[in-house]
Design a protein around this motif. Structure first.
Motif, short mmCIF file in Angstrom:
data_model
loop_
_atom_site.label_atom_id
_atom_site.label_comp_id
_atom_site.label_asym_id
_atom_site.label_seq_id
_atom_site.Cartn_x
_atom_site.Cartn_y
_atom_site.Cartn_z
N ASP A 167 0.85 -1.18 0.00
CA ASP A 167 0.00 0.00 0.00
C ASP A 167 0.89 1.24 0.00
N PRO A 168 1.09 1.87 -1.16
CA PRO A 168 1.99 3.01 -1.22
C PRO A 168 1.51 4.19 -0.37
N GLU A 169 0.20 4.38 -0.25
CA GLU A 169 -0.32 5.47 0.57
C GLU A 169 0.04 5.26 2.05
N GLN A 170 -0.09 4.03 2.50
CA GLN A 170 0.27 3.71 3.88
C GLN A 170 1.77 3.87 4.11
N TRP A 171 2.55 3.46 3.13
CA TRP A 171 4.00 3.63 3.22
C TRP A 171 4.34 5.10 3.39
N LEU A 172 3.76 5.97 2.53
CA LEU A 172 4.04 7.40 2.61
C LEU A 172 3.60 7.97 3.96
N GLU A 173 2.42 7.59 4.39
CA GLU A 173 1.92 8.08 5.68
C GLU A 173 2.88 7.70 6.82
N ASN A 174 3.34 6.46 6.83
CA ASN A 174 4.28 6.01 7.87
C ASN A 174 5.59 6.79 7.81
N GLN A 175 6.10 7.01 6.61
CA GLN A 175 7.36 7.72 6.46
C GLN A 175 7.23 9.19 6.90
N VAL A 176 6.11 9.82 6.55
CA VAL A 176 5.90 11.21 6.95
C VAL A 176 5.77 11.31 8.47
N ARG A 177 5.06 10.34 9.07
CA ARG A 177 4.96 10.33 10.54
C ARG A 177 6.33 10.23 11.19
N LEU A 178 7.19 9.41 10.63
CA LEU A 178 8.55 9.29 11.15
C LEU A 178 9.30 10.62 11.04
N LEU A 179 9.17 11.27 9.90
CA LEU A 179 9.81 12.58 9.75
C LEU A 179 9.26 13.59 10.75
N GLU A 180 7.93 13.59 10.93
CA GLU A 180 7.32 14.51 11.89
C GLU A 180 7.84 14.25 13.30
N SER A 181 8.02 13.00 13.63
CA SER A 181 8.55 12.64 14.95
C SER A 181 9.99 13.15 15.10
N ARG A 182 10.78 12.98 14.05
CA ARG A 182 12.17 13.47 14.09
C ARG A 182 12.20 14.99 14.20
N ARG A 183 11.28 15.67 13.52
CA ARG A 183 11.22 17.13 13.61
C ARG A 183 10.82 17.55 15.02
N ALA A 184 9.82 16.89 15.58
CA ALA A 184 9.33 17.23 16.92
C ALA A 184 10.40 17.02 17.99
N SER A 185 11.26 16.03 17.79
CA SER A 185 12.31 15.76 18.77
C SER A 185 13.52 16.67 18.60
N GLY A 186 13.51 17.50 17.55
CA GLY A 186 14.63 18.40 17.30
C GLY A 186 15.71 17.80 16.44
N GLU A 187 15.52 16.57 15.99
CA GLU A 187 16.52 15.90 15.16
C GLU A 187 16.57 16.52 13.76
N LEU A 188 15.42 17.04 13.28
CA LEU A 188 15.36 17.67 11.96
C LEU A 188 14.89 19.11 12.10
N ALA A 189 15.59 20.02 11.43
CA ALA A 189 15.14 21.40 11.34
C ALA A 189 14.01 21.45 10.30
N GLU A 190 13.26 22.53 10.31
CA GLU A 190 12.12 22.67 9.38
C GLU A 190 12.54 22.52 7.92
N ALA A 191 13.64 23.15 7.55
CA ALA A 191 14.11 23.06 6.16
C ALA A 191 14.49 21.62 5.80
#
Length: 75
Positions: free
Chosen positions: A6-30
């Protein structure tokens, strides 16, 4: 073999992971935006590959339709 990807589910999971990394400060907004763009491009490439229609091949040369093989012999 069944392939239930399910490519939509894959994308959703990957974006959630990025959001988690951003929230923890691991990723800057850019960095988040750049990584998300990469994911979306990969998603579009996957969908393009998965979107082809499947066609059942016709009988092989030298075989009779329904005989189960190219030799023409019945089991």
């Amino acid at each position: 073999m069944t392939y239930n990807f399910d490519p939509e589910q894959w994308l959703e999971n990957q974006v959630r992971l990025l959001e988690s990394r951003r929230a923890s400060g691991e990723l800057a907004e850019a960095d988040f935006e750049r990584e998300r763009a990469v994911l979306e491009r990969r998603y579009e490439e996957m969908v393009a590959r998965l979107d082809g229609s499947f066609q059942i091949p016709g009988p092989r040369a030298g075989s009779r339709e329904g005989d189960g093989g190219a030799s023409g012999e019945k089991p």
